[in-house]
Design an enzyme around this catalytic site. Structure first.
Site, PDB file in Angstrom:
ATOM      1  N   TYR A 438     -46.231  41.761  -1.584  1.00 40.86           N
ATOM      2  CA  TYR A 438     -45.007  42.044  -0.796  1.00 40.86           C
ATOM      3  C   TYR A 438     -44.116  43.118  -1.419  1.00 40.86           C
ATOM      4  O   TYR A 438     -44.367  43.597  -2.492  1.00 40.86           O
ATOM      5  CB  TYR A 438     -44.243  40.780  -0.417  1.00 40.86           C
ATOM      6  CG  TYR A 438     -43.730  39.821  -1.466  1.00 40.86           C
ATOM      7  CD1 TYR A 438     -43.605  40.148  -2.800  1.00 40.86           C
ATOM      8  CD2 TYR A 438     -43.323  38.539  -1.065  1.00 40.86           C
ATOM      9  CE1 TYR A 438     -43.095  39.221  -3.700  1.00 40.86           C
ATOM     10  CE2 TYR A 438     -42.827  37.617  -1.960  1.00 40.86           C
ATOM     11  CZ  TYR A 438     -42.703  37.970  -3.282  1.00 40.86           C
ATOM     12  OH  TYR A 438     -42.202  37.061  -4.161  1.00 40.86           O
ATOM     13  N   GLU A 439     -43.135  43.518  -0.646  1.00 41.10           N
ATOM     14  CA  GLU A 439     -42.226  44.627  -1.038  1.00 41.10           C
ATOM     15  C   GLU A 439     -43.018  45.914  -1.251  1.00 41.10           C
ATOM     16  O   GLU A 439     -42.732  46.703  -2.167  1.00 41.10           O
ATOM     17  CB  GLU A 439     -41.439  44.212  -2.293  1.00 41.10           C
ATOM     18  CG  GLU A 439     -40.146  44.987  -2.537  1.00 41.10           C
ATOM     19  CD  GLU A 439     -39.207  44.965  -1.342  1.00 41.10           C
ATOM     20  OE1 GLU A 439     -38.990  43.885  -0.753  1.00 41.10           O
ATOM     21  OE2 GLU A 439     -38.698  46.050  -0.994  1.00 41.10           O
ATOM     22  N   GLY A 440     -44.008  46.139  -0.380  1.00 40.59           N
ATOM     23  CA  GLY A 440     -44.917  47.291  -0.531  1.00 40.59           C
ATOM     24  C   GLY A 440     -46.087  46.896  -1.398  1.00 40.59           C
ATOM     25  O   GLY A 440     -45.904  46.656  -2.596  1.00 40.59           O
ATOM     26  N   GLN A 445     -47.539  51.261  -3.599  1.00 42.09           N
ATOM     27  CA  GLN A 445     -46.791  51.737  -4.771  1.00 42.09           C
ATOM     28  C   GLN A 445     -47.533  52.908  -5.422  1.00 42.09           C
ATOM     29  O   GLN A 445     -46.918  53.890  -5.841  1.00 42.09           O
ATOM     30  CB  GLN A 445     -46.620  50.612  -5.812  1.00 42.09           C
ATOM     31  CG  GLN A 445     -45.943  49.345  -5.286  1.00 42.09           C
ATOM     32  CD  GLN A 445     -44.543  49.592  -4.768  1.00 42.09           C
ATOM     33  OE1 GLN A 445     -43.813  50.420  -5.303  1.00 42.09           O
ATOM     34  NE2 GLN A 445     -44.174  48.874  -3.719  1.00 42.09           N
TER      35      GLN A 445
END
Lengths: 599, 599
Positions: A438-440, A445
């Site tokens: 999650y969060e990319g 990344q």
């Protein structure tokens, strides 16, 4: 029962030597956050997390959540724990002073968040998301929005959420279709379904402030047509009291592999005509606002790597001293011994310890870079902003990948017991697995690092980073014999990183697919080398404290040994990954989709 | 619903080119197992597993087991599935013909076990343990024991268990204290507690034959005082019918992270005076008997790596073709595309595919070595026995470590859905985590490789292995351009393995702790290089099939590309691990236990 001990000493050491805490305290913005104050705050917060959040962690995993159409029931131990959290004021640690926050640096918040996450990662998702909402409103909210919503978020009385994902729009937010229609009175009616909304519904706070991405009628397609809205669970009356229930509901929660006590909600907006929303910032500029919190949110997920990794490590270390099994090889002790005596167990423990300290240093350094970009001015501020931008994808992806390896190693130390849920370490292993996603995702990344960050200032930002590492190599030159292998390995590996960076930039300009094919191993190399650099800096600092007559010899000597172990055993692995980066993309596409499935 | 497809084509390719299936069919022992027969057996077995075991896998994970004092209830779908398994006769695939088995080679059994484990790993634990019991009784049972117990195990009507572990005796079996007292009539009374007994109790078979390690009165301490006993759940009357319930029971089952439907039992023997047991083999020689099945049991756990890895890979591959997200970089397709188009997803898929095929080849090769050691005579048999001994710890440890990485990568391909239990891939990730632990932790495998196997024939066995790899390098020399990078990388990495092997042997003789400190990364290097070798051999075989005019071009070309990818991107990592092996043990002990805990 919780046996987690917040690593306060190491956090403070890291803040002092890597987190620029003294430089920060010299600025106007953080003048109140001098070292002694920070130390006493972290000691208190660490103790609070050990004592209040910690004991609820295994319970949350076992009991889980209860969904009904009326809402989501958290484990009964959560409500009082969260209430104490609000009472103690920990939510506001890094929030702006003018809206009730304590205004501490992000570097300090990073350590506090580590303790909180390690104590109870699922519960910490609530304040974690609230922090994101706070940052957004601090930057983009109107004065009125700040007075009405921000103040309540900063106290923790209300919690916040981030509503980005939709079933067809995950990594690709631009595909989202949730609608916002202007009512005419300045408000909007929001309709649509959002998924994977952490703490989208729960019973620990009296109101929940949803920050929702939605598309205005005739908005451009893609990310440039997305606007951001405040959509509160309960509307707020003019006097600040809670009014009507807004037209939104949690229609289900997910059944997940880990963080069982963190409700992952499917949120439905506008089933009865439209949930009332308030625009934040400008129309169509929602993504720009989201970027405000992206760096700290990504660092926060990176923190899960070190936090959950450390919680697992602490359990494994204890187990290794208590479990008696096997004779000592080449030792004098007759009969079976504690397994910590065995070289392979030792190797696992030192792997975990060194990587936990490397992750902690990277995260603190990255957060401090954000702080310095805010506290300083002009070129200095800009230079630190660049450091923060460059390192954020590495903090997120490297720390979560390594965090996963650390928790898996902790399971391994436990042997068969590691697979038994009651031993507790398997919870960390399960909880951890979401962080690389999650969060990319970590793949995203890596694309961010290669596709955007390397290009910053035409490669100047990454070059500066390499120069800082080379400066440490020079310092190691002047240090004693114990630093000789660190010097050799760091020197070799920074040149490896430099060469592969050059390759990626050159080939990426010619064909982005070439560079992106190797983005993940490239990020790994970047993380390995940067981690080794930060450990070496800590080792030098430890030597300097020893030279100044510090009494804490065991701790400081261990810092040096740990850095040496990492340099000798892990830095050389960077070179082994270079061919993976430089192999290019062709081979990846030589086997087509159909043939991949041919068995 | 199960979407697992048994990789029959690749298994047969591997058996043909790596598993020496034609050489085996030329021996008297395996004359009946010619290629066509093997192919039709595996096709039938693979289909059976897809259709019968496969659909019960997710159910078992969700429903789990129910323990009562009377026994353990498996999911209701298991009983009919297991009954069909018995009816089809799959249990006896590799058992001796004279006791009702089909007498197929272990190499074939390895493929069949892969399909079974991938279809339902938890359920397959029952026949898997039975296979161990069969092997033990074939080798060490009396004629009477074979007639009474072995025949029923070979049909699968009864299942078998292995009872080694006790609470204080896990990796260190010598610490076990379960007692066996001679009754005087040739039987023994067994008392004690055993833990981690897979399928120690269940409702799928009418009898369970426990093979229990116990200590006679006044037996020597350690492993040299342990004897092996048959302890049936129900005693067997003279006419073969079931008699009295024996004095043993499952007192609880473990709550585990994975393989939820495999009952992990705490077994209590002799609560009412002693369970009746029958000695197998000689007194005090129980461990020797256990070693009979150790190689195949360890290969069987290695099989879990490839099997569960492949099950996860197949799900990830399907998902990657169905999930639409993100634009194609540098492509012509407008709008969002299936994620399989993205280079980072491609990289993950090729990582999984290549490693699955490398694992499969290693396991088949290792099993075939056992077969050839049985089917051939004299020096040839001895040489293959050595290969089997050398490779077994690598098959177990490398395949389970890599299997874990493969399942984790499959979760990553799913993004957020990977963390949601209903998507199914997380079950594989959880199920997989036990494999690096049981049947000798991977740390113990590494110690076995370094401490025992390298020393075989004063290093001659490992030298022969290296020579076989070098012979393939020479073959690659003569192959076309497409094999050039394979040749370069395999050549470099086999010399790396050779040098580090030399270092380990030299330093291990001087100080075993030095060698053991690096045993785990050494085994990793060994696995990486051996895996690359077996892929290169497959690539050469694929080229030769292409040259002979095979029509299966896509599959065969993909074999070559896959081997090239692995050679270019993974073989170079071996060199990066060498410093970790050679760093020695000192640094591991420089930080003492207390300081490891100092935070």
């Amino acid at each position: 029962m919780s046996d987690y001990r917040a690593p306060i000493k190491d956090a403070l050491f890291t803040l002092r030597h890597i987190g620029e805490i003294e430089q920060l305290a010299g600025t106007e913005l953080y003048a109140h956050a001098d070292y002694e104050t920070v130390a006493s705050v972290l000691e208190e917060q660490g103790r609070f997390m050990q004592e209040v959040f910690g004991p609820t962690n295994a319970i949350g995993d076992t009991v889980g959540l209860k969904w009904t159409p009326e809402g989501v029931e958290t484990p009964e131990e959560f409500k009082p724990a969260y209430a104490k959290f609000v009472q103690a004021g920990w939510q506001g640690l890094n929030a702006h002073v003018e809206y009730g926050g304590a205004g501490f640096p992000e570097a300090v918040q990073t350590c506090a968040l580590e303790f909180s996450t390690a104590a109870n990662g699922a519960l910490t998702m609530a304040p974690g998301l609230t922090t994101g909402a706070i940052e957004l409103l601090q930057e983009w909210g109107t004065e009125e929005q700040k007075e009405v919503y921000l103040r309540k978020l900063v106290t923790g009385e209300w919690t916040g959420t981030m509503n980005l994902t939709e079933p067809q729009a995950g990594s690709d937010v631009g595909l989202s279709t949730t609608k916002a229609v202007p009512v005419g009175d300045g408000t909007y009616k929001i309709t649509g379904t959002k998924i994977f909304i952490s703490f989208g519904e729960h019973d620990m706070a009296e109101n929940i402030i949803h920050l929702v991405l939605a598309r205005l009628p005739e908005a451009p397609a893609g990310t440039k047509g997305i606007s951001l809205f405040i959509v509160p669970k309960f509307l707020v009356n003019a006097d600040g009291s809670l009014g009507e229930r807004n037209d939104l509901r949690c229609v289900s929660i997910e059944h997940k592999m880990g963080i069982h006590a963190s409700p992952t909600c499917v949120m439905s907006y506008g089933d009865e005509g439209g949930a009332i929303g308030y625009l934040v910032g400008e129309e169509h500029r929602g993504m720009r606002a989201m970027f405000t919190m992206m760096n700290s949110a990504r660092i926060a997920v990176g923190v899960q790597g070190v936090a959950i990794g450390d919680a697992a490590y602490q359990k494994a270390l204890t187990y290794s001293t208590e479990r008696i099994q096997g004779s000592e090889i080449g030792g004098d002790t007759p009969g079976p011994v504690a397994i910590i005596k065995h070289p392979d167990v030792r190797r696992m423990l030192l792997f975990m310890k060194s990587h936990i300290e490397a992750m902690r240093a990277l995260l603190v350094y990255n957060a401090a870079a954000i702080d310095l970009s805010r506290a300083l001015e002009g070129e200095a501020a800009e230079s630190w902003r660049e450091v923060a931008e460059l390192l954020t994808p590495v903090s997120k992806a490297w720390c979560t990948d390594v965090g996963m390896e650390v928790t898996s190693t902790a399971v391994q130390v436990f042997g068969g017991m590691g697979f038994i849920e009651e031993a507790g370490v398997s919870q960390h292993f399960r909880d951890m697995r979401i962080a690389p996603i999650y969060e990319g995702t970590n793949g995203i990344q890596a694309m961010d690092l290669v596709g955007r960050k390397l290009a910053m200032r035409m490669g100047g930002v990454v070059t500066d980073h390499l120069e800082r590492i080379r400066a440490t190599v020079a310092e190691l030159d002047a240090a004693g014999d114990e630093f000789a292998s660190m010097r050799t390995e760091l020197s070799a590996s920074v040149e490896t990183l430099s060469e592969v960076t050059n390759w990626v930039m050159t080939n990426g300009l010619a064909d982005p697919v070439e560079a992106l094919a190797g983005a993940t191993p490239y990020l790994r190399i970047f993380g390995i080398v940067t981690g080794g650099w930060l450990l070496a800096r800590q080792a030098l600092a430890a030597q300097s404290e020893l030279n100044s007559g510090s009494e804490d010899k065991a701790y400081l000597s261990a810092k040096i040994t740990t850095a040496r172990y990492y340099a000798e055993q892990h830095l050389p692995q960077a070179a082994g990954l270079v061919p993976m980066v430089q192999a290019g993309s062709k081979v990846l596409y030589d086997v087509d989709a159909e043939t991949l499935a041919s068995v």
